[in-house]
Write a protein that holds these residues in place. Structure first.
Motif, mmCIF file in Angstrom:
data_model
loop_
_atom_site.group_PDB
_atom_site.id
_atom_site.type_symbol
_atom_site.label_atom_id
_atom_site.label_comp_id
_atom_site.label_asym_id
_atom_site.label_seq_id
_atom_site.Cartn_x
_atom_site.Cartn_y
_atom_site.Cartn_z
ATOM 1 N N VAL A 1 51.830 153.598 18.818
ATOM 2 C CA VAL A 1 52.466 154.897 19.260
ATOM 3 C C VAL A 1 51.255 155.910 18.969
ATOM 4 O O VAL A 1 51.602 156.440 17.874
ATOM 5 C CB VAL A 1 53.960 155.148 18.445
ATOM 6 C CG1 VAL A 1 54.384 156.535 18.933
ATOM 7 C CG2 VAL A 1 54.801 154.180 19.052
ATOM 8 N N GLU B 1 61.534 150.743 19.580
ATOM 9 C CA GLU B 1 61.088 152.069 19.001
ATOM 10 C C GLU B 1 61.520 152.394 17.783
ATOM 11 O O GLU B 1 62.558 151.553 17.238
ATOM 12 C CB GLU B 1 61.601 153.153 20.014
ATOM 13 C CG GLU B 1 61.443 152.782 21.464
ATOM 14 C CD GLU B 1 61.292 154.069 22.521
ATOM 15 O OE1 GLU B 1 60.846 155.316 21.723
ATOM 16 O OE2 GLU B 1 60.996 153.769 23.641
ATOM 17 N N THR C 1 53.723 157.054 25.264
ATOM 18 C CA THR C 1 52.895 157.156 23.808
ATOM 19 C C THR C 1 52.089 156.121 23.448
ATOM 20 O O THR C 1 51.344 156.235 22.449
ATOM 21 C CB THR C 1 54.096 157.322 22.853
ATOM 22 O OG1 THR C 1 54.725 156.070 22.859
ATOM 23 C CG2 THR C 1 54.943 158.646 22.641
#
Ligand code: 0L1
Ligand code: MG
Length: 264
Positions: free
Chosen positions: A203, A110, A67
């Protein structure tokens, strides 16, 4: 190239065996250089079905990979990828994660999204994702490519469920307007030394952009985000190598911290 049922099963068994036995294998495109991305997702689907049966587990969510622009450029692609998360991949911070069933693990910070309602239809927008998400949480993903030296093509890594291995999710925070989702600063320490810092805009510019992209592709491919899914929205920084004895902690603006430790 025609991927017969026999080749499909052979590749699935090859990759599952590598995971089960924690040993690295040569990438599948060495033997099948003409495999394409659609075929890779088909292999991934078969692999996940077989893994669920063998491990007596179930799907609990989805992870997005590749990403960041930096990683996409490194691999010469301009799209992220997705794979599944299973219940037996989930770990808790208060229990050390054994490295004995891992090959060459790396860890990445994340943001996890908790999906509260099925996301259906077409042209799914960032707003649709926001409406369907009730909570977010800090998360750590442990990736452990089954391929030698962690080297692969896009096709290889998709077939290998995008290197998914384990994951941890921290305490949930109710999504609210005060959280600037596209600007969550994060700092990750390894053994109390800061090894990575980053921001959620790494991201795909904004985690919701990555989430909306994935929702549309998943729907196109016959799947989608479902009520109850945990979604890892993609790494905020480069992954960091871990080994027995390491402790990793990651601290995020707005949503708190998460920790993982590793044993033999
Ligand atoms: O979760 C990830 O971003 C990893 C995707 C696959 C690429 C890799 O293993 O580095
Ligand atoms: Mg990841």
């Amino acid at each position: 190239m025609k991927v017969t049922e026999e080749i499909n099963s052979e590749i699935i068994e090859y990759l599952l065996y590598a995971e089960r036995d924690a040993h690295e294998v040569l990438k599948i495109t060495n033997e099948y250089p003409e495999l394409n991305i659609e075929q890779a997702y088909k292999i991934q689907k078969g692999l996940l079905e077989k893994r669920i049966k063998e491990n007596n587990t179930e799907k609990v969510g989805i992870k997005l990979g590749l990403t960041s622009k930096a990683k996409q450029e490194m691999m010469g692609v301009n799209e992220p990828i997705y794979g599944d998360l299973h219940a037996d991949m989930r770990e808790e911070s208060d229990q050390p994660i054994s490295c004995s069933d891992l090959i060459h693990p790396k860890i990445e910070p994340e943001i996890a999204f908790f999906i509260e309602e099925d996301i259906v239809g077409s042209n799914i927008s960032e707003d649709d994702i926001l409406k369907a998400t009730k909570y977010i949480a800090p998360a750590l993903e442990i990736i452990d490519s089954r391929y030698k030296d962690f080297k692969f093509t896009l096709v290889d890594v998709v077939a290998d469920n995008c290197s998914s291995s384990k994951f941890l999710v921290g305490e949930k925070t109710l999504l609210n307007e005060e959280i600037d989702l596209g600007n969550i600063q994060m700092s990750m320490d390894k053994n109390e030394v800061t090894v990575q810092t980053g921001v959620s805009s790494a991201v795909l510019g904004h985690p919701l952009t990555a989430m909306a992209w994935a929702a549309n592709l998943l729907i196109e491919n016959g799947g989608g985000f479902k009520k109850g899914d945990i979604v890892l929205s993609g790494a905020i920084t480069e992954a960091v190598t871990v080994e027995p004895g390491d402790t990793i902690s990651a601290e995020f603006d707005y949503i708190g911290a998460i920790k993982a430790s590793f044993s033999e």
